[in-house]
Design a protein around this motif. Sequence first.
Motif, short mmCIF file in Angstrom:
data_model
loop_
_atom_site.label_atom_id
_atom_site.label_comp_id
_atom_site.label_asym_id
_atom_site.label_seq_id
_atom_site.Cartn_x
_atom_site.Cartn_y
_atom_site.Cartn_z
N GLU A 9 0.87 -1.19 0.00
CA GLU A 9 0.00 0.00 0.00
C GLU A 9 0.90 1.23 0.00
O GLU A 9 1.90 1.26 0.72
CB GLU A 9 -0.88 -0.06 1.26
CG GLU A 9 -1.66 1.20 1.57
CD GLU A 9 -2.68 1.54 0.50
OE1 GLU A 9 -3.66 0.79 0.32
OE2 GLU A 9 -2.48 2.57 -0.19
N ASP A 10 0.53 2.21 -0.83
CA ASP A 10 1.40 3.38 -0.96
C ASP A 10 0.89 4.61 -0.22
O ASP A 10 1.50 5.67 -0.28
CB ASP A 10 1.61 3.73 -2.44
CG ASP A 10 0.30 4.07 -3.13
OD1 ASP A 10 -0.73 3.48 -2.76
OD2 ASP A 10 0.32 4.91 -4.04
N ASP A 53 -3.08 -3.30 -2.42
CA ASP A 53 -3.75 -2.14 -3.02
C ASP A 53 -3.72 -2.30 -4.54
O ASP A 53 -2.84 -2.97 -5.09
CB ASP A 53 -3.00 -0.88 -2.59
CG ASP A 53 -3.66 0.40 -3.06
OD1 ASP A 53 -4.90 0.39 -3.23
OD2 ASP A 53 -2.95 1.38 -3.27
N MET A 55 -4.04 0.56 -6.92
CA MET A 55 -3.26 1.65 -7.51
C MET A 55 -1.95 1.80 -6.75
O MET A 55 -1.93 2.31 -5.64
CB MET A 55 -4.06 2.95 -7.44
CG MET A 55 -5.35 2.91 -8.24
SD MET A 55 -5.06 2.68 -10.01
CE MET A 55 -4.39 4.30 -10.43
N LYS A 103 -12.36 0.65 -0.75
CA LYS A 103 -12.04 1.76 0.15
C LYS A 103 -13.11 2.83 0.01
O LYS A 103 -13.62 3.03 -1.09
CB LYS A 103 -10.69 2.38 -0.24
CG LYS A 103 -9.50 1.48 -0.08
CD LYS A 103 -8.30 2.27 -0.57
CE LYS A 103 -7.05 1.42 -0.54
NZ LYS A 103 -5.90 2.14 -1.11
CA CA Z 1 -2.75 3.39 -3.81
#
Ligand code: CA
Length: 230
Positions: A9-10, A53, A55, A103
């Motif tokens: 996850e970023d 995630d 993206m 989300k």
């Molecule tokens: Ca993301």
Amino acid sequence: MNKRILLVEDEPGLVMTLSDRLASEGYSVESVYDGNAGLLRALNENFDLILLDVMLPQRNGFDVCRDLRRHNNQTPVMMLTARGQIIDKVLGLKLGADDYLAKPFEMIELLARVEALLRRAPAEQMPVLSAESYQFGPVQVDYRRAEVRRAGARVELSALEYRLLRYFIDHRGETLSRDTLLNEVWGYNALVSTRTVDVHVAWLRQKIETHARHPEYILTVHGLGYKFVG
Ligand code: CA
């Protein structure tokens, strides 16, 4: 031993929140911030679950999931998708994800699903049957390797699809309701819709049936559910 979770996850805030909460539940959490790092860690270490995630920098979550399965890594994957992107859910499942969560999500729902995914016996820990393989039509299921071949060619199934197929085989000839399948294969019927069963059955049919629209093995029992007759 604590269950090990890889978080890919970023978004720093989400990483912190999730790591703290999962750690407080007794999980051991490792986090990485981009898809390449996620794929590398997942392939080189043993995790019990991957939270992925969609993206992500460098390599998106779909590609990570697909590449994991191509490398025959069957670690359960839960994809974290942007809200309401149905296409994400369908694509994620097609690429071998076991679950998805849109989300923003409630932490309690994420925890329930994590627990459910971890509670399911991985393929190699499933009850040992006396037979080491099962054959129906052109399809051969190798229980020891958790591999499925169709007319000799390897069929890529997600861990969930494999469990679903095993459950069908173990209960062949029985009419199985969607609720039964959710309870037995997913293990958390309160949180997902029975439509989820239909989606996965459809994917499974595409992979093992000669004509997915005219299935010979996984039959629809109208108004009741499904029946495996292989
Ligand atoms: Ca993301």
